[in-house]
Motif scaffolding. Sequence first.
Motif, PDB file in Angstrom:
ATOM      1  N   THR A   1       0.805  -1.212   0.000  1.00 19.19           N
ATOM      2  CA  THR A   1       0.000   0.000   0.000  1.00 19.19           C
ATOM      3  C   THR A   1       0.841   1.266   0.000  1.00 19.19           C
ATOM      4  OG1 THR A   1      -0.105   0.052   2.429  1.00 19.19           O
ATOM      5  CG2 THR A   1      -1.807  -1.202   1.278  1.00 19.19           C
ATOM      6  N   PHE A   2       2.156   1.160   0.141  1.00 14.82           N
ATOM      7  CA  PHE A   2       3.004   2.340   0.128  1.00 14.82           C
ATOM      8  C   PHE A   2       3.052   2.940  -1.271  1.00 14.82           C
ATOM      9  CE2 PHE A   2       4.911   0.011   3.790  1.00 14.82           C
ATOM     10  CZ  PHE A   2       4.619   0.956   4.766  1.00 14.82           C
ATOM     11  N   PRO A   3       2.875   4.264  -1.403  1.00 18.03           N
ATOM     12  CA  PRO A   3       2.956   4.896  -2.733  1.00 18.03           C
ATOM     13  C   PRO A   3       4.319   4.661  -3.374  1.00 18.03           C
ATOM     14  CG  PRO A   3       1.993   6.394  -1.128  1.00 18.03           C
ATOM     15  CD  PRO A   3       2.510   5.217  -0.348  1.00 18.03           C
ATOM     16  N   GLY A   4       4.308   4.329  -4.647  1.00 10.78           N
ATOM     17  CA  GLY A   4       5.554   4.108  -5.367  1.00 10.78           C
ATOM     18  C   GLY A   4       6.122   2.718  -5.222  1.00 10.78           C
ATOM     19  N   PHE A   5       5.503   1.885  -4.380  1.00  9.84           N
ATOM     20  CA  PHE A   5       6.028   0.533  -4.194  1.00  9.84           C
ATOM     21  C   PHE A   5       5.748  -0.314  -5.430  1.00  9.84           C
ATOM     22  CE2 PHE A   5       5.312  -3.918  -3.185  1.00  9.84           C
ATOM     23  CZ  PHE A   5       6.484  -4.246  -2.533  1.00  9.84           C
ATOM     24  N   LYS A   6       6.756  -1.051  -5.864  1.00 11.43           N
ATOM     25  CA  LYS A   6       6.590  -1.978  -6.978  1.00 11.43           C
ATOM     26  C   LYS A   6       7.403  -3.226  -6.700  1.00 11.43           C
ATOM     27  CE  LYS A   6       6.978  -2.549 -11.993  1.00 11.43           C
ATOM     28  NZ  LYS A   6       7.403  -1.935 -13.276  1.00 11.43           N
ATOM     29  N   PHE A   7       6.719  -4.341  -6.718  1.00  9.95           N
ATOM     30  CA  PHE A   7       7.385  -5.615  -6.488  1.00  9.95           C
ATOM     31  C   PHE A   7       7.866  -6.149  -7.828  1.00  9.95           C
ATOM     32  CE2 PHE A   7       7.182 -10.300  -5.797  1.00  9.95           C
ATOM     33  CZ  PHE A   7       8.182 -10.374  -4.830  1.00  9.95           C
ATOM     34  N   SER A   8       9.152  -6.062  -8.083  1.00 11.23           N
ATOM     35  CA  SER A   8       9.703  -6.474  -9.379  1.00 11.23           C
ATOM     36  C   SER A   8      11.059  -7.148  -9.192  1.00 11.23           C
ATOM     37  CB  SER A   8       9.832  -5.259 -10.302  1.00 11.23           C
ATOM     38  OG  SER A   8      10.244  -5.653 -11.587  1.00 11.23           O
ATOM     39  N   PRO A   9      11.070  -8.338  -8.611  1.00 11.53           N
ATOM     40  CA  PRO A   9      12.340  -9.046  -8.392  1.00 11.53           C
ATOM     41  C   PRO A   9      12.958  -9.525  -9.697  1.00 11.53           C
ATOM     42  CG  PRO A   9      10.488 -10.453  -7.826  1.00 11.53           C
ATOM     43  CD  PRO A   9       9.914  -9.111  -8.120  1.00 11.53           C
ATOM     44  N   THR A  10      14.277  -9.657  -9.695  1.00  9.93           N
ATOM     45  CA  THR A  10      14.994 -10.166 -10.862  1.00  9.93           C
ATOM     46  C   THR A  10      14.878 -11.680 -10.927  1.00  9.93           C
ATOM     47  OG1 THR A  10      17.060 -10.435  -9.637  1.00  9.93           O
ATOM     48  CG2 THR A  10      16.633  -8.265 -10.650  1.00  9.93           C
ATOM     49  N   ASP A  11      15.321 -12.255 -12.041  1.00  5.39           N
ATOM     50  CA  ASP A  11      15.311 -13.713 -12.178  1.00  5.39           C
ATOM     51  C   ASP A  11      16.148 -14.364 -11.074  1.00  5.39           C
ATOM     52  OD1 ASP A  11      13.829 -13.202 -14.409  1.00  5.39           O
ATOM     53  OD2 ASP A  11      15.355 -13.837 -15.859  1.00  5.39           O
ATOM     54  N   ILE A  12      17.305 -13.772 -10.798  1.00  7.74           N
ATOM     55  CA  ILE A  12      18.199 -14.322  -9.764  1.00  7.74           C
ATOM     56  C   ILE A  12      17.526 -14.266  -8.401  1.00  7.74           C
ATOM     57  CG2 ILE A  12      20.402 -14.005  -8.557  1.00  7.74           C
ATOM     58  CD1 ILE A  12      21.569 -12.977 -11.183  1.00  7.74           C
TER      59      ILE A  12
ATOM     60  N   TYR B   1      16.473 -16.356  -3.732  1.00  4.84           N
ATOM     61  CA  TYR B   1      15.885 -15.906  -2.460  1.00  4.84           C
ATOM     62  C   TYR B   1      14.490 -16.501  -2.248  1.00  4.84           C
ATOM     63  CZ  TYR B   1      14.185 -12.949   1.309  1.00  4.84           C
ATOM     64  OH  TYR B   1      13.662 -12.506   2.513  1.00  4.84           O
ATOM     65  N   TYR B   2      13.555 -16.151  -3.080  1.00  4.13           N
ATOM     66  CA  TYR B   2      12.159 -16.541  -2.841  1.00  4.13           C
ATOM     67  C   TYR B   2      11.935 -18.044  -2.977  1.00  4.13           C
ATOM     68  CZ  TYR B   2      11.112 -11.586  -2.791  1.00  4.13           C
ATOM     69  OH  TYR B   2      11.089 -10.251  -2.456  1.00  4.13           O
ATOM     70  N   LEU B   3      12.359 -18.626  -4.084  1.00  2.57           N
ATOM     71  CA  LEU B   3      12.121 -20.056  -4.289  1.00  2.57           C
ATOM     72  C   LEU B   3      12.942 -20.901  -3.321  1.00  2.57           C
ATOM     73  CD1 LEU B   3      10.683 -22.241  -5.837  1.00  2.57           C
ATOM     74  CD2 LEU B   3      12.405 -22.088  -7.638  1.00  2.57           C
ATOM     75  N   LYS B   4      14.189 -20.516  -3.103  1.00  2.54           N
ATOM     76  CA  LYS B   4      15.044 -21.285  -2.185  1.00  2.54           C
ATOM     77  C   LYS B   4      14.492 -21.254  -0.763  1.00  2.54           C
ATOM     78  CE  LYS B   4      19.861 -21.994  -0.860  1.00  2.54           C
ATOM     79  NZ  LYS B   4      19.550 -22.248   0.567  1.00  2.54           N
ATOM     80  N   ARG B   5      14.096 -20.084  -0.315  1.00  5.02           N
ATOM     81  CA  ARG B   5      13.552 -19.972   1.041  1.00  5.02           C
ATOM     82  C   ARG B   5      12.242 -20.752   1.192  1.00  5.02           C
ATOM     83  NH1 ARG B   5      14.573 -15.575   4.860  1.00  5.02           N
ATOM     84  NH2 ARG B   5      16.760 -15.003   4.618  1.00  5.02           N
TER      85      ARG B   5
ATOM     86  N   ALA C   1       4.785 -24.398 -24.002  1.00  2.92           N
ATOM     87  CA  ALA C   1       6.160 -23.934 -23.863  1.00  2.92           C
ATOM     88  C   ALA C   1       6.685 -23.444 -25.207  1.00  2.92           C
ATOM     89  CB  ALA C   1       7.036 -25.061 -23.330  1.00  2.92           C
ATOM     90  N   THR C   2       7.363 -22.314 -25.191  1.00  3.17           N
ATOM     91  CA  THR C   2       7.951 -21.762 -26.407  1.00  3.17           C
ATOM     92  C   THR C   2       9.459 -21.602 -26.215  1.00  3.17           C
ATOM     93  OG1 THR C   2       7.617 -19.475 -25.684  1.00  3.17           O
ATOM     94  CG2 THR C   2       5.837 -20.511 -26.927  1.00  3.17           C
ATOM     95  N   GLY C   3      10.215 -21.907 -27.234  1.00  2.99           N
ATOM     96  CA  GLY C   3      11.663 -21.769 -27.150  1.00  2.99           C
ATOM     97  C   GLY C   3      12.284 -22.821 -26.238  1.00  2.99           C
ATOM     98  N   LYS C   4      13.554 -22.644 -25.954  1.00  2.00           N
ATOM     99  CA  LYS C   4      14.278 -23.600 -25.113  1.00  2.00           C
ATOM    100  C   LYS C   4      14.302 -23.145 -23.657  1.00  2.00           C
ATOM    101  CE  LYS C   4      17.424 -25.121 -28.800  1.00  2.00           C
ATOM    102  NZ  LYS C   4      18.851 -25.257 -29.214  1.00  2.00           N
ATOM    103  N   GLU C   5      14.450 -24.100 -22.776  1.00  2.47           N
ATOM    104  CA  GLU C   5      14.625 -23.781 -21.362  1.00  2.47           C
ATOM    105  C   GLU C   5      16.002 -23.135 -21.186  1.00  2.47           C
ATOM    106  OE1 GLU C   5      13.115 -26.201 -17.622  1.00  2.47           O
ATOM    107  OE2 GLU C   5      15.023 -27.002 -18.346  1.00  2.47           O
ATOM    108  N   ARG C   6      16.049 -21.983 -20.531  1.00  2.81           N
ATOM    109  CA  ARG C   6      17.292 -21.230 -20.404  1.00  2.81           C
ATOM    110  C   ARG C   6      17.822 -21.293 -18.976  1.00  2.81           C
ATOM    111  NH1 ARG C   6      13.519 -18.390 -22.858  1.00  2.81           N
ATOM    112  NH2 ARG C   6      13.215 -16.872 -21.180  1.00  2.81           N
ATOM    113  N   ASN C   7      19.140 -21.280 -18.856  1.00  8.10           N
ATOM    114  CA  ASN C   7      19.774 -21.272 -17.540  1.00  8.10           C
ATOM    115  C   ASN C   7      19.738 -19.877 -16.931  1.00  8.10           C
ATOM    116  OD1 ASN C   7      20.445 -24.004 -17.625  1.00  8.10           O
ATOM    117  ND2 ASN C   7      22.443 -23.614 -18.574  1.00  8.10           N
ATOM    118  N   VAL C   8      19.571 -19.828 -15.626  1.00  7.15           N
ATOM    119  CA  VAL C   8      19.668 -18.582 -14.880  1.00  7.15           C
ATOM    120  C   VAL C   8      20.944 -18.652 -14.055  1.00  7.15           C
ATOM    121  CG1 VAL C   8      18.618 -17.083 -13.132  1.00  7.15           C
ATOM    122  CG2 VAL C   8      17.166 -18.290 -14.789  1.00  7.15           C
ATOM    123  N   LYS C   9      21.840 -17.687 -14.254  1.00  4.12           N
ATOM    124  CA  LYS C   9      23.136 -17.706 -13.592  1.00  4.12           C
ATOM    125  C   LYS C   9      23.273 -16.578 -12.576  1.00  4.12           C
ATOM    126  CE  LYS C   9      25.798 -19.769 -17.401  1.00  4.12           C
ATOM    127  NZ  LYS C   9      26.976 -19.593 -18.290  1.00  4.12           N
TER     128      LYS C   9
END
Length: 234
Positions: free
Chosen positions: A14-25, A30-34, A98-106
């Motif tokens: 609810t904070f003005p200007g807040f945007k939840f936009s995490p990177t792939d990494i 962080y999120y999936l591992k936790r 699914a489109t394209g190939k599965e890509r690695n995240v480094k």
Amino acid sequence: MAAAPPIEPAVTTTFPGFKFSPTDIELISYYLKRKMDGLERSVEIIPEVEIYNFEPWDLPDKSIVKSDSEWFFFCARGKKYPHGSQNRRATKIGYWKATGKERNVKSGSEVIGTKRTLVFHIGRAPKGGRTEWLMHEYCMIGVSLDALVICRLRRNTEFQGSTIQKPPQPSLPLDKHVNLRNEAISESIYGWETMVDFYLSSESGQELLSEIAESSQSSQNPQVGPLLISSLYH
């Protein structure tokens, strides 16, 4: 002194200007591992949802973080068949392709996971119609086929294709179509007969009936009158 109650995840949005936009990494490391380590309280901002039990346009309302462009969910990749190697990606009225190939995240030089892009299609493969809904699926390295993943749902507002927002109405069987047509014809005939009866009961109608009767008496064919009256109904 009692500890202060934890702040609910939804409050932070609810904070003005807040945007939840995490990177792939960040999504993987962080999120999936936790989440997979059991530290769910720290990643409650992303809800766990059975993605394939819903159509994509129904999912934004299930997101904790409200957005107009992208939404995040934890989801277990179910198997299409109990002992198969394919993931379940079908919904009630469509499927994710699914489109394209599965890509690695480094992270640096280390591969920490994979990223796959999927596009939602209306109908059934291989004749489904492509829609504006797409999803990135993030998975950790070295996990089972049906392990937990993070899904980033997006909507391409510039897409010039199928934009169906609601399930298409199922087509009626042939006998139902015939019955509906017959009902419509019956209603039309009934309405016409009612209108003729109303006219004949009026002053003009009575004059017409008199003229028909006189024509019938002067004609060599005694059936002229009844035939003329009958013709008004057909």
